[in-house]
Design an enzyme around this catalytic site. Structure first.
Site, PDB file in Angstrom:
ATOM      1  N   GLY A   7       0.850  -1.182   0.000  1.00  0.00           N
ATOM      2  CA  GLY A   7       0.000   0.000   0.000  1.00  0.00           C
ATOM      3  C   GLY A   7       0.888   1.235   0.000  1.00  0.00           C
ATOM      4  O   GLY A   7       1.555   1.521   0.989  1.00  0.00           O
ATOM      5  N   ALA A   8       0.907   1.948  -1.141  1.00  0.00           N
ATOM      6  CA  ALA A   8       1.789   3.114  -1.273  1.00  0.00           C
ATOM      7  C   ALA A   8       1.030   4.422  -1.142  1.00  0.00           C
ATOM      8  O   ALA A   8       1.448   5.451  -1.651  1.00  0.00           O
ATOM      9  CB  ALA A   8       2.529   3.068  -2.612  1.00  0.00           C
ATOM     10  N   VAL A  11      -0.346   6.624   4.190  1.00  0.00           N
ATOM     11  CA  VAL A  11       0.155   5.908   5.368  1.00  0.00           C
ATOM     12  C   VAL A  11       1.320   4.998   4.992  1.00  0.00           C
ATOM     13  O   VAL A  11       2.375   5.020   5.623  1.00  0.00           O
ATOM     14  CB  VAL A  11      -0.966   5.095   6.039  1.00  0.00           C
ATOM     15  CG1 VAL A  11      -0.400   4.224   7.165  1.00  0.00           C
ATOM     16  CG2 VAL A  11      -2.037   6.019   6.602  1.00  0.00           C
ATOM     17  N   ILE A 118      -2.200  -2.505   9.499  1.00  0.00           N
ATOM     18  CA  ILE A 118      -2.629  -1.128   9.768  1.00  0.00           C
ATOM     19  C   ILE A 118      -4.019  -0.875   9.182  1.00  0.00           C
ATOM     20  O   ILE A 118      -4.753  -0.015   9.654  1.00  0.00           O
ATOM     21  CB  ILE A 118      -1.602  -0.121   9.213  1.00  0.00           C
ATOM     22  CG1 ILE A 118      -0.261  -0.260   9.957  1.00  0.00           C
ATOM     23  CG2 ILE A 118      -2.115   1.308   9.318  1.00  0.00           C
ATOM     24  CD1 ILE A 118       0.806   0.728   9.528  1.00  0.00           C
ATOM     25  N   SER A 119      -4.404  -1.629   8.169  1.00  0.00           N
ATOM     26  CA  SER A 119      -5.699  -1.444   7.499  1.00  0.00           C
ATOM     27  C   SER A 119      -6.846  -1.467   8.509  1.00  0.00           C
ATOM     28  O   SER A 119      -6.863  -2.274   9.442  1.00  0.00           O
ATOM     29  CB  SER A 119      -5.912  -2.551   6.467  1.00  0.00           C
ATOM     30  OG  SER A 119      -4.819  -2.642   5.583  1.00  0.00           O
ATOM     31  N   ARG A 151      -0.909   9.632  20.536  1.00  0.00           N
ATOM     32  CA  ARG A 151      -1.867  10.740  20.619  1.00  0.00           C
ATOM     33  C   ARG A 151      -2.174  11.090  22.075  1.00  0.00           C
ATOM     34  O   ARG A 151      -2.318  12.264  22.433  1.00  0.00           O
ATOM     35  CB  ARG A 151      -3.143  10.361  19.866  1.00  0.00           C
ATOM     36  CG  ARG A 151      -2.952  10.353  18.356  1.00  0.00           C
ATOM     37  CD  ARG A 151      -4.147   9.815  17.605  1.00  0.00           C
ATOM     38  NE  ARG A 151      -3.964  10.012  16.152  1.00  0.00           N
ATOM     39  CZ  ARG A 151      -4.621   9.345  15.216  1.00  0.00           C
ATOM     40  NH1 ARG A 151      -5.514   8.425  15.565  1.00  0.00           N
ATOM     41  NH2 ARG A 151      -4.396   9.595  13.940  1.00  0.00           N
ATOM     42  N   HIS A 175      -9.231  -0.337  18.718  1.00  0.00           N
ATOM     43  CA  HIS A 175      -8.755   0.865  18.030  1.00  0.00           C
ATOM     44  C   HIS A 175      -9.946   1.555  17.374  1.00  0.00           C
ATOM     45  O   HIS A 175     -10.149   1.521  16.177  1.00  0.00           O
ATOM     46  CB  HIS A 175      -7.707   0.487  16.976  1.00  0.00           C
ATOM     47  CG  HIS A 175      -7.157   1.656  16.223  1.00  0.00           C
ATOM     48  ND1 HIS A 175      -6.608   2.759  16.842  1.00  0.00           N
ATOM     49  CD2 HIS A 175      -7.070   1.897  14.887  1.00  0.00           C
ATOM     50  CE1 HIS A 175      -6.199   3.613  15.920  1.00  0.00           C
ATOM     51  NE2 HIS A 175      -6.474   3.122  14.726  1.00  0.00           N
TER      52      HIS A 175
END
Length: 310
Positions: A7-8, A11, A118-119, A151, A175
Site C-alpha cells: 500500500g503506497a 500511510v 494497519i488497514s 496521541r 482501536h
C-alpha cells in the site's frame, strides 16, 4: 533484513519513508496495485538519500509480489481510508477482501514473515489475517495502540506543558473512537503520576480528545491521518528488526489475557525479533476491566460481520 510495505498511499509511503531514513533494513519494497505509484514514490524517497544520509535500497513494484520474496517483516496498509463521517467499521466489507488477498500473496513468497496490520478496522483486520493465514499468533500484530498511545502523550504534553519524551502513557482496548481506553492512572511524567498535576476535568478532557484523535484529523483533513500512523508503524518495525524487546500497545490474539479469548485487541506487549513475545498484565481495576470487556464486545460485533462476507 528485508521489509515490505503493501500500500503506497499516504500511510504506507510514510511508513516506508520512516523505515528508509532509520535504515531499518538493507532492502525495502513498496508495493501497490496502482500502476506507477509505488515506483514513483520509491524513486522520490531514493532521491532524498544523498540529502538525509541513508543507504536503504528502495524498490517500487506494481502488484508484483515476487519482488517481496524473502521479507522478514511486512506492513499491510492496503484498503480504503476513512472519509469524514465514516467509521472504521464501515470499511470492513471492502477492506476484508483486500487484506485477505494481500496476506495470502505475501506468504507465498515470504512464508516466515511477521505481518503488521494497519488497514482499518484494524482489530478486525488483524483477526481476519490470523484466521485466514493460520500463522502462529506471535507473527500477526495490529497497529493501533502504538498510534493511540502517541496521541495520548501528545494531549498530555500539551496539558502539562512538557516534552512528550518525558511521558509514559498507554492506550489499550479496541482501536476505535468509542472502544479505546487511555489508562491515565498508569500515565507518568518522569515516573510521577500525571494525576498529581492534572485536575479531574483536565484528565477527562485529555481522555476524550485521545479517543476522537483520529476522527478529529479526518474531519480536518478530509481523509485519514498519515504522519503519526506511519511513524507508529515504523516504530513497530524497528522494535522487531532491532530486537528491542520494547513494550508497545498492539492488537494481538488473546487467549485468556485480560479475560478475553478468540479476539485481537490492543494490550501491552513486548516486541522483538520473534514478533510479539508476551503480553504484559497491567492489573486493571474494576472500572478499567469493565471498559475493556465493553470494548471487547464492540470488537466482537465487528468480527461477526466477517461471517456475513462471501
Amino acid at each position: 533484513m528485508k521489509v515490505t510495505v503493501v500500500g503506497a498511499g499516504a500511510v504506507g509511503a510514510t511508513v516506508a519513508d520512516n523505515i528508509a531514513r532509520k535504515e531499518l533494513c538493507k532492502e525495502l519494497v513498496l508495493l501497490d496495485i496502482k500502476e506507477g505509484v509505488s515506483e514513483g514514490k520509491a524513486l522520490d524517497m531514493t532521491q532524498t538519500a544523498a540529502i538525509l544520509g541513508f543507504d536503504t535500497k528502495i524498490i517500487g513494484s506494481t502488484n508484483d509480489y515476487s519482488k517481496t520474496a524473502g521479507s522478514d517483516v511486512v506492513v499491510i496498509t492496503s484498503g480504503l481510508p476513512r472519509k469524514p463521517g465514516m467509521t472504521r467499521e464501515e470499511l470492513i466489507g471492502v477492506n476484508a477482501n483486500i487484506v485477505r488477498g494481500v496476506a495470502e500473496n505475501i506468504l507465498k513468497h515470504s512464508p516466515d514473515a511477521i505481518l503488521i496490520i494497519i488497514s482499518n478496522p484494524m482489530d478486525t483486520m488483524t483477526y481476519l489475517a490470523l484466521q485466514a493465514t493460520g500463522l502462529p499468533k506471535n507473527r500477526i500484530i495490529g497497529m493501533g495502540g502504538a498510534l493511540d498511545s502517541a496521541r495520548f502523550k501528545c494531549y498530555l504534553s500539551q496539558a502539562l506543558n512538557c516534552s512528550p519524551a518525558d511521558l509514559n502513557a498507554i492506550v489499550i482496548g479496541g482501536h476505535g473512537d468509542t472502544t479505546m481506553i487511555p489508562l491515565i492512572r498508569y500515565a507518568t511524567w518522569n515516573s510521577v503520576p500525571v494525576t498529581n498535576f492534572l485536575s479531574e476535568e483536565q484528565q477527562k478532557q485529555i481522555i476524550a480528545d485521545t479517543m476522537v484523535g483520529g476522527a478529529t484529523l479526518t474531519k480536518l483533513i478530509g481523509t485519514s491521518a498519515w504522519y503519526a500512523p506511519g511513524a507508529a508503524g515504523a516504530a513497530m518495525v524497528e522494535a522487531i528488526v532491532r530486537d528491542e524487546k520494547k513494550l508497545i500497545a498492539c492488537s494481538v490474539a488473546l487467549e485468556g489475557e485480560y479475560g478475553q479469548n478468540d479476539i485481537c485487541m490492543g494490550v501491552p506487549v513486548i516486541l522483538g525479533k520473534n514478533g510479539w513475545e508476551k503480553v504484559i498484565d497491567y492489573k486493571l481495576n474494576a472500572d478499567e476491566q469493565a471498559l475493556f470487556s465493553k470494548s471487547a464486545d464492540a470488537v466482537r460485533n465487528m468480527n461477526d460481520v466477517l461471517k456475513t462476507l462471501a
